[in-house]
Design a protein around this motif. Structure first.
Motif, PDB file in Angstrom:
ATOM      1  N   LEU A 207       0.842  -1.204   0.000  1.00  0.00           N
ATOM      2  CA  LEU A 207       0.000   0.000   0.000  1.00  0.00           C
ATOM      3  C   LEU A 207       0.875   1.252   0.000  1.00  0.00           C
ATOM      4  O   LEU A 207       1.768   1.400   0.846  1.00  0.00           O
ATOM      5  N   ASN A 208       0.574   2.134  -0.922  1.00  0.00           N
ATOM      6  CA  ASN A 208       1.258   3.422  -1.010  1.00  0.00           C
ATOM      7  C   ASN A 208       0.189   4.510  -1.074  1.00  0.00           C
ATOM      8  O   ASN A 208      -0.743   4.424  -1.869  1.00  0.00           O
ATOM      9  N   LEU A 209       0.362   5.507  -0.217  1.00  0.00           N
ATOM     10  CA  LEU A 209      -0.640   6.561  -0.112  1.00  0.00           C
ATOM     11  C   LEU A 209      -0.015   7.870  -0.585  1.00  0.00           C
ATOM     12  O   LEU A 209       0.991   8.319  -0.024  1.00  0.00           O
ATOM     13  N   LEU A 210      -0.631   8.476  -1.592  1.00  0.00           N
ATOM     14  CA  LEU A 210      -0.095   9.727  -2.132  1.00  0.00           C
ATOM     15  C   LEU A 210      -1.010  10.888  -1.778  1.00  0.00           C
ATOM     16  O   LEU A 210      -2.221  10.816  -2.001  1.00  0.00           O
ATOM     17  N   LEU A 211      -0.401  11.931  -1.254  1.00  0.00           N
ATOM     18  CA  LEU A 211      -1.190  13.105  -0.887  1.00  0.00           C
ATOM     19  C   LEU A 211      -1.635  13.913  -2.101  1.00  0.00           C
ATOM     20  O   LEU A 211      -2.687  14.532  -2.102  1.00  0.00           O
ATOM     21  N   THR A 212      -0.806  13.935  -3.113  1.00  0.00           N
ATOM     22  CA  THR A 212      -1.016  14.853  -4.239  1.00  0.00           C
ATOM     23  C   THR A 212      -2.426  14.733  -4.817  1.00  0.00           C
ATOM     24  O   THR A 212      -2.825  13.653  -5.268  1.00  0.00           O
ATOM     25  N   PRO A 213      -3.176  15.817  -4.808  1.00  0.00           N
ATOM     26  CA  PRO A 213      -4.555  15.746  -5.325  1.00  0.00           C
ATOM     27  C   PRO A 213      -4.584  15.714  -6.848  1.00  0.00           C
ATOM     28  O   PRO A 213      -3.603  16.073  -7.520  1.00  0.00           O
ATOM     29  N   SER A 214      -5.716  15.304  -7.370  1.00  0.00           N
ATOM     30  CA  SER A 214      -5.814  15.083  -8.817  1.00  0.00           C
ATOM     31  C   SER A 214      -5.559  16.363  -9.603  1.00  0.00           C
ATOM     32  O   SER A 214      -5.058  16.308 -10.731  1.00  0.00           O
ATOM     33  N   VAL A 215      -5.861  17.507  -9.020  1.00  0.00           N
ATOM     34  CA  VAL A 215      -5.686  18.744  -9.777  1.00  0.00           C
ATOM     35  C   VAL A 215      -4.215  18.986 -10.116  1.00  0.00           C
ATOM     36  O   VAL A 215      -3.895  19.677 -11.082  1.00  0.00           O
ATOM     37  N   LEU A 216      -3.306  18.404  -9.343  1.00  0.00           N
ATOM     38  CA  LEU A 216      -1.873  18.582  -9.597  1.00  0.00           C
ATOM     39  C   LEU A 216      -1.244  17.394 -10.322  1.00  0.00           C
ATOM     40  O   LEU A 216      -0.104  17.460 -10.759  1.00  0.00           O
ATOM     41  N   ARG A 217      -1.974  16.312 -10.410  1.00  0.00           N
ATOM     42  CA  ARG A 217      -1.353  15.052 -10.814  1.00  0.00           C
ATOM     43  C   ARG A 217      -0.897  15.057 -12.285  1.00  0.00           C
ATOM     44  O   ARG A 217      -1.551  15.654 -13.131  1.00  0.00           O
ATOM     45  N   HIS A 218       0.199  14.370 -12.539  1.00  0.00           N
ATOM     46  CA  HIS A 218       0.717  14.234 -13.903  1.00  0.00           C
ATOM     47  C   HIS A 218       0.134  12.985 -14.563  1.00  0.00           C
ATOM     48  O   HIS A 218      -0.291  12.043 -13.886  1.00  0.00           O
ATOM     49  N   ASP A 219       0.192  12.993 -15.869  1.00  0.00           N
ATOM     50  CA  ASP A 219      -0.062  11.747 -16.602  1.00  0.00           C
ATOM     51  C   ASP A 219       1.252  10.987 -16.650  1.00  0.00           C
ATOM     52  O   ASP A 219       2.268  11.522 -17.093  1.00  0.00           O
ATOM     53  N   ARG A 220       1.205   9.756 -16.219  1.00  0.00           N
ATOM     54  CA  ARG A 220       2.426   8.962 -16.154  1.00  0.00           C
ATOM     55  C   ARG A 220       2.561   8.066 -17.383  1.00  0.00           C
ATOM     56  O   ARG A 220       1.561   7.591 -17.935  1.00  0.00           O
ATOM     57  N   ALA A 221       3.819   7.782 -17.730  1.00  0.00           N
ATOM     58  CA  ALA A 221       4.055   6.819 -18.810  1.00  0.00           C
ATOM     59  C   ALA A 221       3.604   5.429 -18.351  1.00  0.00           C
ATOM     60  O   ALA A 221       3.051   4.653 -19.120  1.00  0.00           O
ATOM     61  N   ARG A 222       3.861   5.144 -17.065  1.00  0.00           N
ATOM     62  CA  ARG A 222       3.419   3.866 -16.504  1.00  0.00           C
ATOM     63  C   ARG A 222       2.501   4.171 -15.334  1.00  0.00           C
ATOM     64  O   ARG A 222       2.968   4.454 -14.225  1.00  0.00           O
ATOM     65  N   PRO A 223       1.199   4.137 -15.577  1.00  0.00           N
ATOM     66  CA  PRO A 223       0.260   4.503 -14.504  1.00  0.00           C
ATOM     67  C   PRO A 223       0.466   3.649 -13.252  1.00  0.00           C
ATOM     68  O   PRO A 223       0.845   2.478 -13.325  1.00  0.00           O
ATOM     69  N   LEU A 224       0.228   4.271 -12.125  1.00  0.00           N
ATOM     70  CA  LEU A 224       0.403   3.564 -10.854  1.00  0.00           C
ATOM     71  C   LEU A 224      -0.725   2.556 -10.672  1.00  0.00           C
ATOM     72  O   LEU A 224      -1.884   2.846 -10.976  1.00  0.00           O
ATOM     73  N   ASP A 225      -0.354   1.395 -10.169  1.00  0.00           N
ATOM     74  CA  ASP A 225      -1.323   0.305  -9.984  1.00  0.00           C
ATOM     75  C   ASP A 225      -2.332   0.686  -8.895  1.00  0.00           C
ATOM     76  O   ASP A 225      -1.948   0.857  -7.725  1.00  0.00           O
ATOM     77  N   PRO A 226      -3.596   0.839  -9.251  1.00  0.00           N
ATOM     78  CA  PRO A 226      -4.582   1.255  -8.236  1.00  0.00           C
ATOM     79  C   PRO A 226      -4.735   0.239  -7.108  1.00  0.00           C
ATOM     80  O   PRO A 226      -5.249   0.579  -6.027  1.00  0.00           O
ATOM     81  N   GLY A 227      -4.264  -0.965  -7.326  1.00  0.00           N
ATOM     82  CA  GLY A 227      -4.318  -1.958  -6.250  1.00  0.00           C
ATOM     83  C   GLY A 227      -3.309  -1.663  -5.140  1.00  0.00           C
ATOM     84  O   GLY A 227      -3.493  -2.080  -3.997  1.00  0.00           O
ATOM     85  N   ARG A 228      -2.270  -0.968  -5.505  1.00  0.00           N
ATOM     86  CA  ARG A 228      -1.226  -0.674  -4.506  1.00  0.00           C
ATOM     87  C   ARG A 228      -1.111   0.809  -4.187  1.00  0.00           C
ATOM     88  O   ARG A 228      -0.522   1.175  -3.169  1.00  0.00           O
ATOM     89  N   PHE A 229      -1.628   1.650  -5.069  1.00  0.00           N
ATOM     90  CA  PHE A 229      -1.470   3.092  -4.890  1.00  0.00           C
ATOM     91  C   PHE A 229      -2.835   3.750  -4.677  1.00  0.00           C
ATOM     92  O   PHE A 229      -3.745   3.556  -5.482  1.00  0.00           O
ATOM     93  N   THR A 230      -2.935   4.503  -3.616  1.00  0.00           N
ATOM     94  CA  THR A 230      -4.179   5.221  -3.331  1.00  0.00           C
ATOM     95  C   THR A 230      -3.887   6.717  -3.282  1.00  0.00           C
ATOM     96  O   THR A 230      -2.975   7.155  -2.584  1.00  0.00           O
ATOM     97  N   HIS A 231      -4.671   7.445  -4.047  1.00  0.00           N
ATOM     98  CA  HIS A 231      -4.533   8.905  -4.022  1.00  0.00           C
ATOM     99  C   HIS A 231      -5.503   9.465  -2.982  1.00  0.00           C
ATOM    100  O   HIS A 231      -6.699   9.196  -3.026  1.00  0.00           O
ATOM    101  N   LEU A 232      -4.960  10.237  -2.066  1.00  0.00           N
ATOM    102  CA  LEU A 232      -5.772  10.672  -0.921  1.00  0.00           C
ATOM    103  C   LEU A 232      -6.487  11.992  -1.158  1.00  0.00           C
ATOM    104  O   LEU A 232      -7.332  12.381  -0.361  1.00  0.00           O
TER     105      LEU A 232
END
Lengths: 320, 429
Positions: free
Chosen positions: B213-238
């Motif tokens: 589990l990885n928890l990222l504070l960065t809200p969607s308004v700031l988020r970048h488009d990634r070349a390799r999207p983060l796995d939603p099973g392991r990454f949660t955007h808070l």
């Protein structure tokens, strides 16, 4: 510059009048006086070892706050609805926005005023007449917050909430308050204790959003004032009371998070339990713990890759 | 009745990470868990004041005296004025060396503490991995309370670079210089990991993502488009994880009026009293009210204007709830708090991901940036005025605040952590 240290009867109460009013209330409670009881000026002056003039000013303050009434023919009496557990309301001198002494203190705390001030500069800054400024300066000087310097200058003394003074203030209280409580002859005012307990319990019943740091500070001062007033040694009592009053000054409110506010109130109540049971040694030990837990432990600076810089007087950032 | 799960938080020694963890720990406590804090040196007492049990790691060396910090200030304040790429050798690399040193020193006492504590989950909010956590016999969670750039991706700017999205040339130059400068620290850290039985990390990285589990504070308004999207099973955007600090009464500003501006450059930025004084002198000429965090150095200020109130500590989220503008160094927690309350940010970054956040705030229309020292009175006043006149920015921020406030990041984090803590323990470790 001539300073007149006597305030107007219509002005805000001086610290000494408020303190005297508190002593009169304590005297009334000790004697078990009830509603309607007479408050003879001469007897009170004798009991409090002061002249009649300040007693009259203090009684006027009690009238203003509804504790007493005054009739030209019969003098001062306790009000018909007098309750011995009611606390003396009101902040120390200068807590009102309208009060010049308070504005001066608040602006000093915010570093809008430098270490040294003059009456002329204060007149220009606040747009006030010389008489108003000299009165405010006299009031602050009387409370030991300003001292006269050579020439026309007045210098601010160290306030306990100033960053450089916080550690000293904490150490001072840690030395003296438990000692005052555990020394032979300590006397708890049961009515004030009951009032303090009721107020703290009501505070604890508020939701977090209602826990105002200023209310917390007022209750904190009232509780620790119980200990100061109960000291058998009059110099200890006076010194502690004077120091506690400094924590009430405008601009002195220290922000405390709601969790710690609740913890502190519960610690107060635990100490009160022991005091009311007459176990003053235990109460003094709990008080020592409470004071240590209440010390602001935030490091002064922290940065990635550098060890945090602890508060002065906190070796290793711990309670030591 | 089953025992309450013990969740051991281990934030780095900074206010941003520490208070982010407090917010999440509060949410865990209301769910019946037992959050405790492994205290970085110098932070003991902070978490106890929020009602949490603390376990302090023993100090390897005494904390610095005032003079040490003054030396730190003298050495590093000039570096904070450099461009991000020029900070690599002067500021970032020495800091990594200090971080690695700290991690190595903490390993043995941390391992002993975790053995005694036997937590159900460890929550790490740091920039470096401690092998003792990987071997604690329980799942561990990574909180990324810094900028999203902490987790690298080919499509987003490198961490601490302050580069614009898509600046390929700048990216190559930055990475090359960065890897070279931090190679000694990385080499030492790699040897340390190997000795502790952990696999090496790619060059430039000191902390892996959690397998669970990885928890990222960065809200969607700031988020970048990634070349390799983060796995939603392991990454949660808070969408931030903003704590509540209780009411704050506005101080008196005499008869001065105008919008309310909160100013804080963190405790490190507060060391630069001269810069703060220069800024305060400009504030005095403006029709606005300023609340200025000056850390431990309040006594160093003189002649503060009536429309400025300064103090050593403010309950930042409570102040921001009332503010019209936030001037800051780009710390991610502060930026998230500003976004949560719909407050625009004027960022004057001084290091690390502050550069990344400043650039990203401009790219996303949620803030502006200035060099921290290279500005004139006119530039500062004009920028602030323009921000007040930027209706599109305000509407964007208001809309985003609605999204963030509808989703409590701290509650979401607590739910995810509890779900992990109540699952089966990993077999390894």
């Amino acid at each position: 510059m001539e300073l007149n240290a006597t305030p107007s009867r219509n002005g805000r109460p001086r610290a000494s009048h408020r303190e005297l009013a508190q002593r009169i209330l304590d005297h009334v409670r000790e004697r078990g006086l009830g509603p309607g009881a007479r408050l003879p000026e001469q007897a009170l002056a004798r009991a409090c070892k002061v002249s009649r003039t300040p007693v009259r000013a203090a009684l006027d303050l009690l009238v203003d706050q509804g504790f007493a009434q005054h009739e030209a023919a019969s003098g001062y009496r306790l009000s018909p609805d007098f309750l011995p557990t009611s606390p003396l309301a009101g902040p120390p001198p200068g807590a009102s926005d309208a009060d010049l002494a308070g504005r001066i203190l608040r602006d000093r705390a915010a570093r809008r005023l430098d270490d040294s001030v003059s009456v002329g500069a204060l007149m220009r800054r606040y747009g006030c007449a010389r008489s108003a400024v000299t009165k405010a300066v006299a009031r602050l000087a009387e409370d030991g917050l300003l001292v006269r310097a050579p020439g026309q200058a007045w210098v601010f003394t160290s306030l306990p909430h100033a960053p450089a003074s916080q550690a000293d203030s904490h150490e001072f209280r840690l030395l003296l308050e438990p000692q005052a409580l555990s020394a032979p002859g300590f006397r708890l005012d049961p009515d004030r204790a009951a009032g303090s307990r009721a107020a703290m319990t009501a505070f604890l019943n508020r939701p977090d959003e209602g826990l105002d740091p200023k209310d917390f500070q007022a209750l904190d001062t009232e509780f620790h004032g119980l200990i100061a007033r109960g000291a058998a040694n009059r110099f200890v009592a006076e010194t502690l009371a004077q120091h506690l009053r400094m924590h009430e000054l405008p601009g002195a409110t220290r922000w405390v998070n709601p969790v710690r506010q609740r913890q502190a109130m519960l610690e107060h109540i635990g100490i009160l339990d022991q005091m009311e049971a007459g176990r003053f040694d235990v109460a003094a030990d709990l008080l020592r713990v409470h004071l240590r837990l209440s010390q602001d432990s935030r490091p002064r600076a922290a940065s990635r890759g550098a060890p945090p810089l602890p508060k002065p007087g906190m070796a290793g950032g711990s309670d030591g | 009745m089953a025992d309450a799960p013990v969740i051991a938080f281990f934030p780095e020694a900074g206010f941003g990470a520490a208070l982010t963890c407090v917010g999440i720990a509060n949410a865990l406590r209301t769910r019946g868990a037992r959050p405790v804090f492994i205290c970085p040196p110098g932070f003991n007492g902070i978490f106890a004041d929020y009602g949490f049990q603390e376990y302090c790691l023993p100090l390897g060396a005494p904390l610095p005296a005032d003079e040490d910090w003054r030396a730190f200030g003298r050495r590093h304040l000039p570096h904070l004025n450099l461009s991000p790429i020029d900070q690599i050798e002067t500021y970032v690399a020495p800091t990594w060396e200090a971080i690695v040193e700290t991690a190595i020193g903490a390993e043995a006492p941390l391992a002993a503490l975790l053995t005694r504590l036997r937590p159900d989950t460890v929550v790490l909010d740091n920039v470096v991995m401690f092998p003792a956590i990987a071997r604690a016999g329980c799942p561990w969670v990574r909180i990324v309370s810094g900028a999203e750039t902490e987790i690298p991706d080919d499509a987003i700017p490198p961490h601490c670079s302050g580069l614009a999205t898509g600046d390929r040339e700048g990216r190559a130059a930055f990475i090359s210089r960065y890897l070279k400068a931090i190679a000694p620290a990385h080499g030492r850290y790699s040897r340390f990991r190997a000795a502790a039985g952990l696999a090496p990390l790619p060059p430039g990285q000191f902390l892996e993502t959690s397998p669970d589990l990885n928890l990222l504070l960065t809200p969607s308004v700031l988020r970048h488009d990634r070349a390799r999207p983060l796995d939603p099973g392991r990454f949660t955007h808070l969408e931030g994880a903003v704590r509540h600090e209780g009411p704050f009464d506005l101080p008196s500003f005499g008869n001065r009026q105008g919008p309310l501006i909160y100013v804080s450059f963190g405790s490190l930025g507060a060391l630069d009293v001269a810069l703060m004084q220069r800024m305060i002198a400009v504030f005095g000429k403006m029709r606005a009210r300023f609340i200025v965090h000056v850390g431990a150095w309040r006594d160093a200020y003189r002649g503060v204007p009536d429309n400025v109130h300064l103090d050593g500590w403010y309950p930042q989220p409570s102040v921001l709830a009332m503010a019209d503008l936030f001037i800051h160094h780009g710390g991610n927690s502060g930026l998230c708090e500003a976004l949560y309350h719909g407050v625009p940010s004027l960022i004057l970054p001084h290091g690390w991901d502050g550069h990344d956040n400043a650039t990203r705030a401009v790219e996303t229309g949620t803030g502006r940036k200035l060099h921290r020292a290279d500005w004139t009175e006119e530039m500062l006043i004009t920028t602030i005025r323009e921000m007040f006149g930027d209706r599109a920015m305000r509407e964007r921020l208001a809309s985003n605040a609605t999204v963030m406030q509808a989703r409590s990041g701290a509650d979401l984090a607590a739910d995810r952590i509890l779900a992990l803590a109540s699952g089966p323990r990993p077999s390894g470790g």
